[in-house]
Design an enzyme around this catalytic site. Structure first.
Site, PDB file in Angstrom:
ATOM      1  N   THR A 134     -30.703 -14.535   8.831  1.00  0.00           N
ATOM      2  CA  THR A 134     -32.174 -13.959   8.939  1.00  0.00           C
ATOM      3  C   THR A 134     -33.095 -15.471   8.625  1.00  0.00           C
ATOM      4  OG1 THR A 134     -34.100 -12.918   8.085  1.00  0.00           O
ATOM      5  CG2 THR A 134     -32.285 -13.133   6.693  1.00  0.00           C
ATOM      6  N   ASP A 135     -34.135 -15.371   9.259  1.00  0.00           N
ATOM      7  CA  ASP A 135     -35.053 -16.414   9.016  1.00  0.00           C
ATOM      8  C   ASP A 135     -35.997 -16.182   7.575  1.00  0.00           C
ATOM      9  OD1 ASP A 135     -36.790 -13.921   9.598  1.00  0.00           O
ATOM     10  OD2 ASP A 135     -38.025 -15.108  11.111  1.00  0.00           O
ATOM     11  N   GLU A 136     -35.523 -14.994   7.403  1.00  0.00           N
ATOM     12  CA  GLU A 136     -36.561 -14.592   5.881  1.00  0.00           C
ATOM     13  C   GLU A 136     -35.952 -15.436   4.706  1.00  0.00           C
ATOM     14  OE1 GLU A 136     -36.932 -10.374   5.318  1.00  0.00           O
ATOM     15  OE2 GLU A 136     -36.840 -10.184   7.363  1.00  0.00           O
ATOM     16  N   TYR A 160     -33.327  -8.561  -0.517  1.00  0.00           N
ATOM     17  CA  TYR A 160     -32.781  -8.709   0.906  1.00  0.00           C
ATOM     18  C   TYR A 160     -32.401 -10.203   1.183  1.00  0.00           C
ATOM     19  CZ  TYR A 160     -32.222  -9.189   5.870  1.00  0.00           C
ATOM     20  OH  TYR A 160     -31.626  -9.604   7.273  1.00  0.00           O
ATOM     21  N   LYS A 164     -29.263 -12.486   1.602  1.00  0.00           N
ATOM     22  CA  LYS A 164     -28.745 -13.207   2.630  1.00  0.00           C
ATOM     23  C   LYS A 164     -28.653 -14.638   2.267  1.00  0.00           C
ATOM     24  CE  LYS A 164     -27.848 -11.811   6.256  1.00  0.00           C
ATOM     25  NZ  LYS A 164     -26.765 -11.231   6.813  1.00  0.00           N
TER      26      LYS A 164
HETATM   27  P1  NAD Z   1     -28.290  -2.576  10.384  1.00  0.00           P
HETATM   28  O1  NAD Z   1     -28.692  -2.343   9.222  1.00  0.00           O
HETATM   29  O2  NAD Z   1     -28.831  -1.982  11.735  1.00  0.00           O
HETATM   30  O3  NAD Z   1     -26.705  -2.534  10.686  1.00  0.00           O
HETATM   31  C1  NAD Z   1     -25.764  -2.991   9.640  1.00  0.00           C
HETATM   32  C2  NAD Z   1     -24.407  -2.603   9.789  1.00  0.00           C
HETATM   33  O4  NAD Z   1     -23.626  -2.831   8.876  1.00  0.00           O
HETATM   34  C3  NAD Z   1     -24.235  -1.031   9.984  1.00  0.00           C
HETATM   35  O5  NAD Z   1     -23.440  -0.470  10.994  1.00  0.00           O
HETATM   36  C4  NAD Z   1     -23.597  -0.649   8.531  1.00  0.00           C
HETATM   37  O6  NAD Z   1     -22.695   0.741   8.678  1.00  0.00           O
HETATM   38  C5  NAD Z   1     -22.659  -1.971   8.505  1.00  0.00           C
HETATM   39  N1  NAD Z   1     -22.467  -2.188   6.999  1.00  0.00           N
HETATM   40  C6  NAD Z   1     -23.084  -1.960   5.799  1.00  0.00           C
HETATM   41  N2  NAD Z   1     -22.375  -2.416   4.793  1.00  0.00           N
HETATM   42  C7  NAD Z   1     -21.131  -2.490   5.141  1.00  0.00           C
HETATM   43  C8  NAD Z   1     -20.020  -2.821   4.623  1.00  0.00           C
HETATM   44  N3  NAD Z   1     -19.834  -2.840   3.193  1.00  0.00           N
HETATM   45  N4  NAD Z   1     -18.657  -2.958   5.283  1.00  0.00           N
HETATM   46  C9  NAD Z   1     -18.817  -2.784   6.586  1.00  0.00           C
HETATM   47  N5  NAD Z   1     -19.835  -2.426   7.105  1.00  0.00           N
HETATM   48  C10 NAD Z   1     -20.950  -2.589   6.573  1.00  0.00           C
HETATM   49  O7  NAD Z   1     -28.606  -4.049  10.478  1.00  0.00           O
HETATM   50  P2  NAD Z   1     -28.793  -5.078  11.699  1.00  0.00           P
HETATM   51  O8  NAD Z   1     -30.356  -5.058  11.951  1.00  0.00           O
HETATM   52  O9  NAD Z   1     -28.068  -4.856  13.198  1.00  0.00           O
HETATM   53  O10 NAD Z   1     -28.854  -6.529  11.438  1.00  0.00           O
HETATM   54  C11 NAD Z   1     -27.361  -7.119  11.648  1.00  0.00           C
HETATM   55  C12 NAD Z   1     -27.250  -8.374  10.971  1.00  0.00           C
HETATM   56  O11 NAD Z   1     -28.125  -9.260  11.348  1.00  0.00           O
HETATM   57  C13 NAD Z   1     -27.471  -8.251   9.341  1.00  0.00           C
HETATM   58  O12 NAD Z   1     -26.767  -9.225   8.658  1.00  0.00           O
HETATM   59  C14 NAD Z   1     -28.839  -8.670   9.342  1.00  0.00           C
HETATM   60  O13 NAD Z   1     -29.258  -9.368   7.862  1.00  0.00           O
HETATM   61  C15 NAD Z   1     -29.092  -9.989  10.488  1.00  0.00           C
HETATM   62  N6  NAD Z   1     -30.534  -9.898  11.023  1.00  0.00           N
HETATM   63  C16 NAD Z   1     -31.221  -8.989  11.334  1.00  0.00           C
HETATM   64  C17 NAD Z   1     -32.594  -8.987  11.948  1.00  0.00           C
HETATM   65  C18 NAD Z   1     -33.122  -7.928  12.393  1.00  0.00           C
HETATM   66  O14 NAD Z   1     -34.561  -8.071  12.812  1.00  0.00           O
HETATM   67  N7  NAD Z   1     -32.695  -6.687  12.090  1.00  0.00           N
HETATM   68  C19 NAD Z   1     -32.832 -10.412  12.124  1.00  0.00           C
HETATM   69  C20 NAD Z   1     -32.223 -11.564  12.001  1.00  0.00           C
HETATM   70  C21 NAD Z   1     -30.763 -11.203  11.129  1.00  0.00           C
HETATM   71  P1  TYD Z   2     -39.840  -4.772   9.115  1.00  0.00           P
HETATM   72  O1  TYD Z   2     -39.467  -4.185  10.724  1.00  0.00           O
HETATM   73  O2  TYD Z   2     -39.227  -3.796   8.024  1.00  0.00           O
HETATM   74  O3  TYD Z   2     -39.101  -6.239   9.243  1.00  0.00           O
HETATM   75  P2  TYD Z   2     -39.359  -7.382   8.087  1.00  0.00           P
HETATM   76  O4  TYD Z   2     -39.855  -6.873   6.711  1.00  0.00           O
HETATM   77  O5  TYD Z   2     -37.738  -7.592   7.721  1.00  0.00           O
HETATM   78  O6  TYD Z   2     -39.851  -8.476   8.724  1.00  0.00           O
HETATM   79  O7  TYD Z   2     -41.179  -4.757   9.097  1.00  0.00           O
HETATM   80  C1  TYD Z   2     -41.825  -5.939   9.878  1.00  0.00           C
HETATM   81  C2  TYD Z   2     -43.206  -6.123   9.502  1.00  0.00           C
HETATM   82  O8  TYD Z   2     -44.146  -4.626   9.729  1.00  0.00           O
HETATM   83  C3  TYD Z   2     -43.375  -6.274   8.126  1.00  0.00           C
HETATM   84  O9  TYD Z   2     -44.415  -7.412   7.874  1.00  0.00           O
HETATM   85  C4  TYD Z   2     -43.855  -5.088   7.462  1.00  0.00           C
HETATM   86  C5  TYD Z   2     -44.521  -4.303   8.363  1.00  0.00           C
HETATM   87  N1  TYD Z   2     -44.149  -2.853   8.334  1.00  0.00           N
HETATM   88  C6  TYD Z   2     -45.549  -2.074   8.324  1.00  0.00           C
HETATM   89  O10 TYD Z   2     -46.451  -2.410   8.185  1.00  0.00           O
HETATM   90  N2  TYD Z   2     -45.397  -0.695   8.406  1.00  0.00           N
HETATM   91  C7  TYD Z   2     -44.064  -0.090   8.481  1.00  0.00           C
HETATM   92  O11 TYD Z   2     -43.913   1.357   8.195  1.00  0.00           O
HETATM   93  C8  TYD Z   2     -42.985  -0.897   8.502  1.00  0.00           C
HETATM   94  C9  TYD Z   2     -41.638  -0.403   8.387  1.00  0.00           C
HETATM   95  C10 TYD Z   2     -42.998  -2.288   8.404  1.00  0.00           C
END
Ligand code: NAD
Ligand code: TYD
Length: 368
Positions: A134-136, A160, A164
């Protein structure tokens, strides 16, 4: 690039992992996938409903089970791991950081150990370990700072992002020390089908449908760089195909927007959908839009998230020049598709909301 015939996708029952599995299976008829997923609250077998079971084997297991991972790599002659599995929600990492260290740090290390044991034994085999991050990890930008480049300093601010960041460092270390062939992508905020409704876009969308308050943290001016999940998945495939081992690629949509704008666009989309389709008023009678009122009326400012990062933005130039990466969706097309998907897939999100999501949201907002 390693043999792509069977790949291991960790976290393939989660949001991005499931979209990736679907995209890969549709793109290459010769590829098979083993999904390893622990099915936490965020993992859902129905995210993979309809995929060909001959080409996608689901294994219910934990990435921390190193012996299981080694067995899967050997049994299926897997030479490519795409690692999504993680605890992924910042708010949960504030209320319960332990799971983030367990899965994101120890889980990633377990996978690296298994890959090293199986792939680097003797003279070794061609392979690729792709880490999805992630960019975070880069921290928070000021309003006039340039977007995150791959060589930015790591400054994670939440449990988080810190977990990461630790996983990114382990992946890097296994390359430099043991010569494991790794690539990492650090991506911005995703949205699209199958996203668990604790994240901003699906949460706001479903709250509009139910007439529930739209909780805006702080002043609503935190900025995120939004990317449709299909474009993230395309970027990962490009990194697998063209990425150089040991390299990191930042993936983003050059689409920075403050949260209030995102919520305004969602409310406007829902208002317009109700105006165009009278059956929605009967399906969602508690939405303001059912009575012709704007969903924006639901906006409620709530206490800010502790340590809330102000701005994220990605500089995608390395991925563009080395991988030929370009998003296909604009924010307008991506959001329209996403709203349409949630309206058409009520069964999916009702099932999700009947489970752990509801308990968590009630707890979260009761204690906020
Ligand atoms: P998500 O929370 O929707 O899914 C995570 C999955 O991992 C779930 O299916 C969960 O059951 C599985 N999991 C959790 N712990 C586990 C373990 N110990 N063993 C096996 N499986 C396990 O997450 P997502 O949003 O799909 O994100 C996927 C990846 O992408 C993550 O690594 C996250 O850091 C990264 N990412 C997400 C975003 C975003 O905006 N969602 C952006 C950039 C990077
Ligand atoms: P989120 O989807 O949780 O992603 P991340 O924190 O990983 O960027 O949140 C996106 C942005 O929206 C973040 O600035 C927090 C804000 N947010 C709210 O204002 N209200 C909400 O209920 C949620 C879930 C997020």
């Amino acid at each position: 690039m390693s043999d792509p015939r069977t790949i291991l996708v960790t976290g393939g029952a989660g949001f991005i992992g499931a979209n990736f599995v679907r995209q890969r299976l549709a793109a290459d008829a010769n590829e098979s996938i083993v999904v390893l997923d622990a099915l936490t609250y965020a993992g859902n077998r129905t995210n993979l409903a309809g995929v060909d079971p001959e080409r996608c084997i689901f294994v219910h297991g934990d990435i921390r089970d190193t012996a299981l991972v080694e067995r899967l790599l050997r049994e299926h002659a897997i030479r490519t791991i795409v690692h999504f599995a993680a605890e992924s929600h910042v708010d949960r990492s504030i209320t319960g950081p332990d799971a983030f260290i367990d899965t994101n740090v120890n889980g990633t290390h377990s996978l690296l150990k298994a890959a090293r044991t199986v792939w680097l034994a003797g003279t070794g085999v061609p392979h690729r370990f792709h880490h999805v991050s992630t960019d975070e990890v880069y921290g928070s930008l000021g309003p006039n700072d340039p977007p995150f480049a791959e060589n930015n300093q790591y400054q994670p601010n939440s449990p988080y992002s810190a977990s990461k960041a630790a996983s990114d460092h382990l992946v890097r270390a296994y390359h430099h020390t043991f010569h494991l062939e790794v690539t990492t992508t650090n991506c911005s905020n995703n949205y699209g089908p199958f996203q668990f409704p604790e994240k901003l876009i699906p949460l706001m969308l479903l709250h509009c449908l139910h007439g529930k308050p739209l909780p805006i943290y702080g002043d609503g001016m935190n900025v995120r760089d939004w990317l449709h999940v299909d474009d993230h998945c395309r970027g990962i495939t490009l990194a697998l195909d063209k990425g150089r081992p040991g390299e990191v690629y930042n993936i983003g949509g050059e689409n920075e927007r403050p949260n209030l704008e995102i919520v305004q666009r969602i409310t406007a989309s829902i208002d317009a959908a109700f105006a165009a389709d009278p059956s929605l008023a009967a399906r969602f009678p508690t939405s303001p839009a059912a009575n012709g009122n704007p969903c924006w009326s639901l906006v409620t400012y709530v206490k800010d998230r502790p340590g809330h990062d102000r701005r994220y933005a990605i500089d995608p130039r390395k991925a563009q020049s080395e991988l030929g990466y370009r998003p296909h969706e604009t924010f307008e097309t991506g959001l329209a598709k996403t709203v349409a998907w949630y309206l058409a897939n009520e069964r999916w999100w009702r099932a999700v909301m009947d489970g752990s999501y509801r308990q968590w949201i009630e707890h979260n907002y009761a204690t906020r």
